[in-house]
Enzyme design. Structure first.
Site, short mmCIF file in Angstrom:
data_model
loop_
_atom_site.label_atom_id
_atom_site.label_comp_id
_atom_site.label_asym_id
_atom_site.label_seq_id
_atom_site.Cartn_x
_atom_site.Cartn_y
_atom_site.Cartn_z
N TYR A 62 78.30 -46.66 12.62
CA TYR A 62 77.36 -46.83 11.62
C TYR A 62 77.86 -46.41 10.31
O TYR A 62 78.32 -45.59 10.28
CB TYR A 62 76.17 -46.29 12.04
CG TYR A 62 75.25 -46.84 13.03
CD1 TYR A 62 75.55 -48.03 13.48
CD2 TYR A 62 74.01 -46.20 13.70
CE1 TYR A 62 74.44 -48.81 14.50
CE2 TYR A 62 73.32 -46.77 14.73
CZ TYR A 62 73.79 -47.99 15.04
OH TYR A 62 72.66 -48.81 15.98
N LEU A 216 60.49 -52.88 14.37
CA LEU A 216 59.49 -53.59 12.89
C LEU A 216 60.37 -54.94 12.58
O LEU A 216 59.89 -55.44 11.62
CB LEU A 216 59.51 -52.72 11.86
CG LEU A 216 58.65 -51.66 12.19
CD1 LEU A 216 58.51 -50.51 10.82
CD2 LEU A 216 57.21 -51.94 12.14
N GLY A 219 61.94 -55.19 9.23
CA GLY A 219 60.95 -54.85 8.19
C GLY A 219 60.08 -55.94 7.84
O GLY A 219 59.01 -55.96 7.31
N SER A 226 56.83 -62.69 2.69
CA SER A 226 55.72 -63.85 2.49
C SER A 226 56.27 -64.92 2.64
O SER A 226 57.53 -65.43 2.92
CB SER A 226 54.93 -63.88 1.19
OG SER A 226 55.95 -64.26 -0.01
#
Length: 355
Positions: A62, A216, A219, A226
């Site tokens: 990472y 999530l 994100g 949208s």
């Protein structure tokens, strides 16, 4: 639900206590083009720990090692009270075929590197990060068991692997008396529910705690994207160094997913919560999930994520979220759940099953 970070849960078939939300440290460092600088990462770490959080997730590669190095610095004063999880198998040195993969040489070298970077004598939880389909499972399991016997690793786990391989590994470990796998990391969210077909039921049966990553969906479930982003997606380069480009490259922006987000927003408005809190809370209410991993980049984002612990859904709200995100389980699951199959198996009898 009303949980707190210090409402600890047992991890799989172990006695290890972990917080119900793990702090993902893939955002510690900016080498990937996004993430938190050292001072900001320290704020994230301190906020999580001060709230009672003890489960921190990283990996050997990472942010090119910065994630582990920063954690090594941050945990100097409270190492014993934390559960540090790291991973091996992703390529550590470009051009060196043995610096990646699941084999014994990669395993031992990666663990030694992680111990140095984390500034610790032992790793609480070691995941096999990515299944490479080349190494015999006996080699992997024996290597993991050797590290446990040496005291360099306390518990072993697996991530991103086929369910049949994981169950096979667990059976081999049990039969050989080697260290069992205690946790399974998979991508799991309202947008990615494929784990419900085989991975999550397998984990329940075989004694692995499920620790979802990307709860999530990169994100998307925060509601920040949208249909304009969907239309513009073709013009965004996957390597332009932004989190958005990674999300687009993974194919997470679709009409289906945006429709799911609309329902998430509706439920969030009804509850007086944010979309991110609703998305996270949905994974938390699944009894088969131990601890989703959250990957905030700012203290404000982390504060918002932690609010998911306080979300209580109505039955109707859960039903709406489940319905809009539902997937087909496929064969044989859908067939076995059908009325025809039930009649063939049980006839007209009523058979109650309990877990």
């Amino acid at each position: 639900m009303s949980l707190t970070l210090d409402t600890y849960r047992l991890l799989g078939r172990s006695g290890l206590r972990v917080s119900p939300l793990a702090l993902g440290a893939a955002t510690f460092g900016t080498e990937w083009g996004w993430g938190a600088e050292q001072a900001e990462a320290r704020k994230l770490f301190d906020l999580y720990v001060e709230r009672g959080g003890n489960f921190i997730d990283t990996a050997s590669t990472y942010t090119h090692g910065s994630s582990e190095r920063l954690l090594g610095e941050f945990t100097r004063d409270n190492r014993e009270s934390l559960v540090l999880a790291t991973k091996y198998s992703t390529l550590r040195r470009p051009g060196d075929p043995n610096s990646g993969g699941t084999h014994r040489k990669s395993l031992f070298a990666s663990v030694e590197s992680s111990l140095r970077q984390l500034n610790t004598d032992y790793i609480d939880l070691l995941y096999l990060h990515m299944w490479d389909a080349t190494t015999p499972v006996e080699e992997i399991l024996r290597g993991m068991d050797d590290l446990v016997r040496q005291g360099k690793v306390l518990y072993v786990a697996i991530s991103n692997a086929p369910a049949w391989q994981v169950s096979r590994m667990q059976a081999v470990a049990d039969l050989r008396g080697w260290s069992p796998l205690v946790a399974l990391q998979i991508e799991y969210s309202l947008i990615e529910r494929a784990g419900e077909r085989d991975l999550i039921p397998m984990a329940r049966e075989m004694g692995l705690g499920v620790a979802p990553w990307s709860p999530l969906a990169g994100g998307v479930l925060t509601g920040k994207y949208s249909r304009d982003d969907l239309l513009a997606a073709k013009g965004v380069a996957s390597g332009d160094g932004t989190r958005k480009s990674v999300t687009i490259a993974k194919g997470a922006l679709t009409e289906r997913n945006l429709a799911i987000v609309e329902v998430v927003k509706e439920v969030a408005t009804e509850l007086g919560r944010t979309a991110a809190q609703v998305g996270l809370a949905w994974t938390l209410q699944n009894p088969n999930v131990t601890a989703p991993t959250i990957g905030a980049r700012t203290p404000a984002q982390l504060e918002d994520n932690l609010g998911a612990l306080e979300v209580d859904f109505t039955a109707s709200q859960l039903a709406r979220l489940d319905e809009v995100s539902a997937i087909e389980l496929g064969f044989p699951h859908d067939m076995l759940a059908s009325d025809v199959a039930r009649t063939l198996i049980h006839g007209g009898l009523k058979v109650e099953t309990r877990r």
